[in-house]
Design an enzyme around this catalytic site. Structure first.
Site, mmCIF file in Angstrom:
data_model
loop_
_atom_site.group_PDB
_atom_site.id
_atom_site.type_symbol
_atom_site.label_atom_id
_atom_site.label_comp_id
_atom_site.label_asym_id
_atom_site.label_seq_id
_atom_site.Cartn_x
_atom_site.Cartn_y
_atom_site.Cartn_z
ATOM 1 N N SER A 181 0.865 -1.190 0.000
ATOM 2 C CA SER A 181 0.000 0.000 0.000
ATOM 3 C C SER A 181 0.897 1.233 0.000
ATOM 4 O O SER A 181 1.698 1.412 -0.905
ATOM 5 C CB SER A 181 -0.943 -0.037 1.213
ATOM 6 N N HIS A 208 -2.829 -1.081 -3.382
ATOM 7 C CA HIS A 208 -3.985 -0.197 -3.268
ATOM 8 C C HIS A 208 -3.843 0.991 -4.214
ATOM 9 O O HIS A 208 -3.077 1.920 -3.952
ATOM 10 C CB HIS A 208 -4.126 0.300 -1.823
ATOM 11 N N ASP A 306 -4.147 -4.940 5.934
ATOM 12 C CA ASP A 306 -4.532 -5.739 4.772
ATOM 13 C C ASP A 306 -3.389 -6.679 4.409
ATOM 14 O O ASP A 306 -2.234 -6.265 4.319
ATOM 15 C CB ASP A 306 -4.867 -4.822 3.591
#
EC number: 3.1.1.61
Length: 362
Positions: A181, A208, A306
């Site tokens: 991310s 992401h 995540d």
């Protein structure tokens, strides 16, 4: 405030749009842990105020008169290294400029997607606060380095012994999954750049990013790395030496089809349980199931957690895991979740991860 935050986060807003300055300022000032210490209407004024005010964080527009955002960013990084969050347009050109900014030292970006739509405005507000607070977690955790993320070559930290020595892991997998991310665009380029083009296993990536960014990002990686890299399409088959990047705005799942592992792309409505898009957890979990654990999972820098559940599932099926260390992570959230959750076989600094993936898969 964050656990280690002893004062307000001081933010400088740099944007030539009076509307965007107003929106960003109003969103940030509603949070009691954030203080907007200055406003600049172009890159030149932004550099001047960065030097004078020494903010903790700068939100920087890309397209501005007198001095554009990337040029201003380079001056800031040279004169007073500061964490910079780029505010960019949701276009192919905006994506390319954003990746140039990340190469130059910006820690992250937020798409400038503020329209008359109430939903779009809500998403922008939530994303802005989330990314600013994510930056705050690193600001109050350790000082800013004078180099861009690409150049971070910090000495390895003393890490907990890995549950399984990496020497024993070589040849134990046939597929690789990588999740990231914040800080991921630069980190992933560093990792993939160290893997040879004749790598014998296929690689899938979930990072992401919004819809308009993953295509240009995959093209950028493909031009800089020996591996073949492309944005994934529904029905793509994982092949040796090919990297498939999950398309922005959708989730990527892997499924077995005969002797092959194929990509399935899913809408957010089909996977409403995931906050982050594309979901690293969903990619890792389905990769573990499709390969029956014959996979290597890698988690790089990023905020939140995540990837932890997916890595845990992969390990439960006999898979192998590598996690980036704290010292070289732009944001330590995703790696921390995996390390503290006990799902990291090996913890390495960024500059060693690509070589380790290559060695283990050789």
């Amino acid at each position: 405030m964050l656990q280690n935050q002893t004062r307000k986060l001081r933010v400088l807003v740099v944007d030539d749009s009076s509307f965007m300055r107003m929106v960003i300022r109003s969103v940030l000032e509603k949070d009691p842990a954030i203080e907007v210490v200055g406003i600049a209407v172009d890159g030149m004024e932004g550099v001047e105020k960065a030097l004078a005010l020494k903010p903790d964080l700068i939100t920087m527009d890309i397209e501005m008169p007198r001095l554009d955002g990337i040029s201003a960013l380079k001056q800031v990084m040279a004169k007073c290294p500061t964490r910079v969050l780029m505010v960019s347009t949701l276009t192919c050109e905006g994506a390319k400029a954003t990746f140039d900014a990340l190469d130059a030292g910006a820690i992250d970006y937020i798409p400038k997607n503020v329209t008359d739509s109430a939903d779009a405005q809500r998403v922008f507000r939530e994303e802005l606060l989330r990314k600013v607070k994510g930056a705050a977690s690193s600001i109050f955790g350790r000082p800013m380095t004078t180099s861009a993320p690409r150049a971070i070559i910090a000495p390895p930290r003393q890490v907990q012994p890995a549950p399984r020595p990496s020497q024993a892991l070589a040849g134990k997998f046939h597929y690789v999954g990588i999740g990231a991310s914040t800080g991921g665009p630069v980190a992933l380029q560093e990792v993939l750049g160290r893997i040879p083009g004749n790598y014998p296993h296929g690689i899938v990536v979930a990072i992401h990013m919004p819809k308009a960014f993953t295509g240009p990002y995959a093209e950028r990686l493909n031009s800089k790395c020996s591996l073949q890299i492309k944005e994934a399409n529904d029905g793509d088959i994982i092949q040796p030496g090919v990297v498939l990047v999950a398309p922005g705005g959708r989730h990527m799942a892997l499924a077995r089809q005969g002797n092959s592992i194929v990509v399935r792309t899913l809408s957010t409505a089909e996977c409403p349980q995931y906050i982050y898009i594309p979901s690293v957890d969903h990619m890792m979990t389905t990769l573990a199931d499709a390969t029956n654990g014959s996979a290597l999972g890698v988690i790089l820098t990023g905020m939140g957690s995540d990837g932890f559940k997916g890595m845990k599932h992969l390990k439960s099926k006999g898979g192998i895991t590598i996690v980036q260390d704290e010292a070289t992570s732009t944001i330590y959230g995703m790696p921390r979740a995996c390390i503290e959750g006990g799902v990291a076989d090996t913890v390495l600094p960024l500059t060693q991860i690509g070589s380790e993936i290559a060695r283990l898969g050789g």
